[in-house]
Scaffold this motif. Structure first.
Motif, PDB file in Angstrom:
ATOM      1  N   PHE A  53       0.806  -1.214   0.000  1.00 44.54           N
ATOM      2  CA  PHE A  53       0.000   0.000   0.000  1.00 44.54           C
ATOM      3  C   PHE A  53       0.844   1.271   0.000  1.00 44.54           C
ATOM      4  O   PHE A  53       0.311   2.370  -0.169  1.00 44.54           O
ATOM      5  N   THR A  54       2.131   1.120   0.198  1.00 44.02           N
ATOM      6  CA  THR A  54       3.002   2.295   0.209  1.00 44.02           C
ATOM      7  C   THR A  54       4.085   2.221  -0.860  1.00 44.02           C
ATOM      8  O   THR A  54       4.982   3.066  -0.874  1.00 44.02           O
ATOM      9  N   ASN A  55       4.002   1.237  -1.749  1.00 41.92           N
ATOM     10  CA  ASN A  55       5.050   1.148  -2.766  1.00 41.92           C
ATOM     11  C   ASN A  55       4.742   2.071  -3.945  1.00 41.92           C
ATOM     12  O   ASN A  55       3.671   2.677  -4.019  1.00 41.92           O
ATOM     13  N   GLU A  56       5.681   2.151  -4.874  1.00 43.11           N
ATOM     14  CA  GLU A  56       5.568   3.106  -5.973  1.00 43.11           C
ATOM     15  C   GLU A  56       4.373   2.815  -6.878  1.00 43.11           C
ATOM     16  O   GLU A  56       3.714   3.739  -7.363  1.00 43.11           O
ATOM     17  N   ALA A  57       4.097   1.542  -7.124  1.00 45.56           N
ATOM     18  CA  ALA A  57       3.005   1.193  -8.031  1.00 45.56           C
ATOM     19  C   ALA A  57       1.674   1.710  -7.510  1.00 45.56           C
ATOM     20  O   ALA A  57       0.910   2.357  -8.246  1.00 45.56           O
ATOM     21  N   THR A  58       1.377   1.446  -6.243  1.00 44.00           N
ATOM     22  CA  THR A  58       0.094   1.849  -5.666  1.00 44.00           C
ATOM     23  C   THR A  58      -0.053   3.358  -5.642  1.00 44.00           C
ATOM     24  O   THR A  58      -1.111   3.906  -6.004  1.00 44.00           O
ATOM     25  N   LEU A  59       0.997   4.061  -5.237  1.00 46.85           N
ATOM     26  CA  LEU A  59       0.942   5.521  -5.187  1.00 46.85           C
ATOM     27  C   LEU A  59       0.798   6.118  -6.583  1.00 46.85           C
ATOM     28  O   LEU A  59       0.038   7.071  -6.787  1.00 46.85           O
ATOM     29  N   THR A  60       1.512   5.563  -7.548  1.00 46.24           N
ATOM     30  CA  THR A  60       1.444   6.078  -8.920  1.00 46.24           C
ATOM     31  C   THR A  60       0.069   5.853  -9.520  1.00 46.24           C
ATOM     32  O   THR A  60      -0.505   6.749 -10.163  1.00 46.24           O
ATOM     33  N   ILE A  61      -0.488   4.657  -9.321  1.00 41.70           N
ATOM     34  CA  ILE A  61      -1.806   4.345  -9.874  1.00 41.70           C
ATOM     35  C   ILE A  61      -2.865   5.250  -9.264  1.00 41.70           C
ATOM     36  O   ILE A  61      -3.754   5.748  -9.967  1.00 41.70           O
ATOM     37  N   ALA A  62      -2.777   5.492  -7.957  1.00 43.39           N
ATOM     38  CA  ALA A  62      -3.728   6.402  -7.300  1.00 43.39           C
ATOM     39  C   ALA A  62      -3.644   7.797  -7.907  1.00 43.39           C
ATOM     40  O   ALA A  62      -4.665   8.437  -8.198  1.00 43.39           O
ATOM     41  N   ALA A  63      -2.416   8.272  -8.114  1.00 35.66           N
ATOM     42  CA  ALA A  63      -2.225   9.604  -8.704  1.00 35.66           C
ATOM     43  C   ALA A  63      -2.755   9.658 -10.132  1.00 35.66           C
ATOM     44  O   ALA A  63      -3.382  10.649 -10.539  1.00 35.66           O
TER      45      ALA A  63
END
Length: 589
Positions: A53-63
């Motif tokens: 939930f804090t890795n780059e993939a999840t943050l990027t997809i949310a953005a």
């Protein structure tokens, strides 16, 4: 000998597969439940469970969800839809133009909202040129899927695999690197669809939205002077418990009462509008003082304040397995369901008793100021025309320009994708192109929960030794067959899991297993990561493997077998193209 930890991990994942395949609960609930079971059994720690939930993939997809929603709601984006068909008037011309435009746009935005946006445009063009929509809607979905394969941000799966590579200390993908495989696949898919595929596609009318062609939806009934229950509520009059219909609206002295509750008082000379067919009319004729005036009400009398909306039940909807009457459509969503289609066929049952399934198409009457789009978001995908009469100002182009700069910076290596995406969202907020509430609502949280949970499951595979155990078992059969055989195996396993569960979960589960074998033989990991990324998106053979397939499955009135007939050859084309092209660009050893 298999350890207890491996047995627990295998058992939990097997149960997860069973629940996902049977669709007993939504995917995010199943995956998060599995993650917590793995925590309780000591396979992973709490921090390992939620590392995804804090890795780059999840943050990027949310953005990216926020970025694309912001761009889509501006008039400048709506102009793109005019390019879909241009001046094309033939099936082949329209098909090829639509696929090229769809694939091009899909490389830079989430493909599900793109298909939602383009579906009514495709159906309108088909109606104008007397072409069956079923000839174009499957190709629309396929073009969106393949277009998403071509860029790092085109689909969430590419970002997930990219993040997995970074986590293992590898380089990861550049923005357009996967186009080396995605573009050839699209070219072959375009040739296949224009030469052969359109001939295999069925001739289904797909005319849900043409009310005049579906008069069996509605029954108009007049309340006469001799009706003994004048002054009673609809419920007291027994009109709420009919077997084959229900009161949808009341026409009273030039006024339309809609939607109607069970406590609405019936008055003399009312015209009751029922959702039903001839069998509903026969049932109503048994009541003294009620006269069936017509079957097939002309909704032009409603004026411009009401509209019909097509809505698809997505795979992760909370509506699945619920009866329509239990969803309280009238009170919660200011609308009424007038018909439900499943597998291309209308369900001839009383609307309220129908239990919804993923892929069902609901035909809903609602008011122009209805809360349906906002309140049903996530549980229904509305297929409506997205048009804007607003002129395009210079300010409207700013979000598109900022997004273009973001892509350029990432492509040139100036910024990392996560850094660039989050910065773009902050700029949109500061420049007031979106609000924090809108940004929060635009994020598809169920997708993030699936991705985050899948990373926790991957940690369990590694910690328990299950990934190594599976890899050793595969090695026993793999022997010294060489890297090509492993590439084939990686692709086929991922592709099979994608059709059964979700693409992101399939990629995350297969990745550590394949990388264990890659490290054992000192192969180059990049081509195998590419194979996993492509295979996890190449879902063409079933309507349930990818969200866009499910959307057109309902809207095009397709059968499950139509996807097998059209998609299986394309799956084979994609597989062969990948296995031939990947070693040409990424050395296997």
């Amino acid at each position: 000998m298999i350890s207890l930890e491996i047995l627990i991990t295998y058992s939990v994942i097997f149960v997860m597969f069973l629940f996902l395949v049977m669709n007993w609960y939504s995917a995010e609930i199943v995956i998060l439940s599995v993650v917590m079971i793995l925590v309780w059994t000591g396979i992973i720690s709490l921090s390992e469970a939620f590392v995804g939930f804090t890795n780059e993939a999840t943050l990027t997809i949310a953005a990216l969800f926020v970025i694309m929603t912001t761009i889509q709601k501006h008039p400048s984006f709506s102009k793109v839809t005019g390019l879909v068909f241009g001046g094309k008037q033939t099936l082949r011309g329209g098909l090829s133009r639509m696929m090229v435009v769809t694939a091009g746009v899909s490389g830079f935005m989430n493909n599900t909202p793109l298909v939602v946006l383009l579906t009514p445009i495709v159906k309108k063009w088909c109606k104008k040129h007397s072409i069956y929509p079923s000839k174009l809607l499957i190709p629309l979905s396929y073009a969106a899927i393949i277009g998403g394969m071509c860029t790092l941000i085109g689909t969430s799966t590419n970002l997930v695999v990219h993040t997995l590579m970074l986590k293992e200390g590898f380089t990861g993908f550049t923005v357009f690197e996967l186009a080396l495989i995605g573009v050839p696949i699209f070219v072959f898919a375009l040739i296949y669809m224009t030469l052969l595929g359109h001939r295999l596609l069925p001739d289904y009318p797909g005319n849900y939205s043409d009310v005049k062609e579906y008069p069996q939806f509605f029954v108009e009934v007049q309340v006469n002077e001799d009706y003994p229950l004048v002054g009673k509520t609809i419920k007291e009059a027994g009109l709420r418990t009919l077997k084959r219909g229900y009161v949808m609206a009341i026409l009273r002295q030039g006024e339309c009462l809609f939607p109607v509750s069970s406590q609405q008082i019936i008055k003399k000379s009312d015209h009751l509008l029922f959702v039903g067919d001839t069998s509903c009319a026969e049932e109503i004729n048994q009541f003294t003082g009620l006269t069936v005036e017509k079957i097939g009400y002309e909704f032009t009398y409603f004026g411009n304040d009401y509209k019909f909306v097509e809505a698809v039940v997505p795979q992760h909807s909370e509506f699945i397995t619920n009866k329509i009457r239990d969803l309280n459509f009238r009170s919660k969503y200011d609308g009424v369901v007038v018909a439900v289609y499943r597998n291309g066929t209308r369900i001839n049952e009383k609307i309220g008793t129908i239990r919804l399934k993923a892929g069902d198409m609901l035909y809903i009457l609602t008011s122009d100021n209805s809360s349906l789009p906002m309140r049903a978001s996530g549980n229904l995908i509305l297929l409506t025309n997205h048009s804007s009469s607003k002129g395009v100002s210079l300010r409207d182009w700013i979000p598109v320009t900022v997004f273009g700069l973001m892509i350029t910076c990432v492509a040139l290596g100036v910024l990392q994708i996560t850094q660039a995406a989050i910065t773009t969202v902050i700029l949109f907020l500061l420049l007031r192109f979106t609000t924090f509430e809108e940004a929060k609502d635009s994020i598809k949280w169920e997708v993030l929960f699936i991705i985050g949970g899948a990373f926790g499951i991957a940690e369990a595979l590694i910690n328990s030794g299950a990934a190594e155990h599976v890899a050793n078992s595969l090695l026993f059969g793999f022997g010294n067959s060489g890297p090509i055989a492993l590439l084939v195996m990686a692709y086929l396993i991922t592709n099979l899991l994608t059709e059964l569960i979700t693409n992101n979960a399939a990629a995350v589960i297969v990745f550590p297993i394949i990388m264990t074998i890659v490290n054992e033989f000192s192969f180059n990991p990049e081509p195998f990561a590419v194979a996993i990324a492509i295979a996890s998106s190449a879902s063409f053979a079933t309507p349930i493997g990818y969200q866009t397939n499910l959307l057109v499955y309902s809207s095009g009135q397709y059968r499950f077998s139509d996807f097998l007939k059209i998609g299986l050859p394309l799956n084979i084309v994609c597989f062969i193209t990948s296995i031939i092209m990947i070693p040409l660009f990424w050395p296997l050893t």
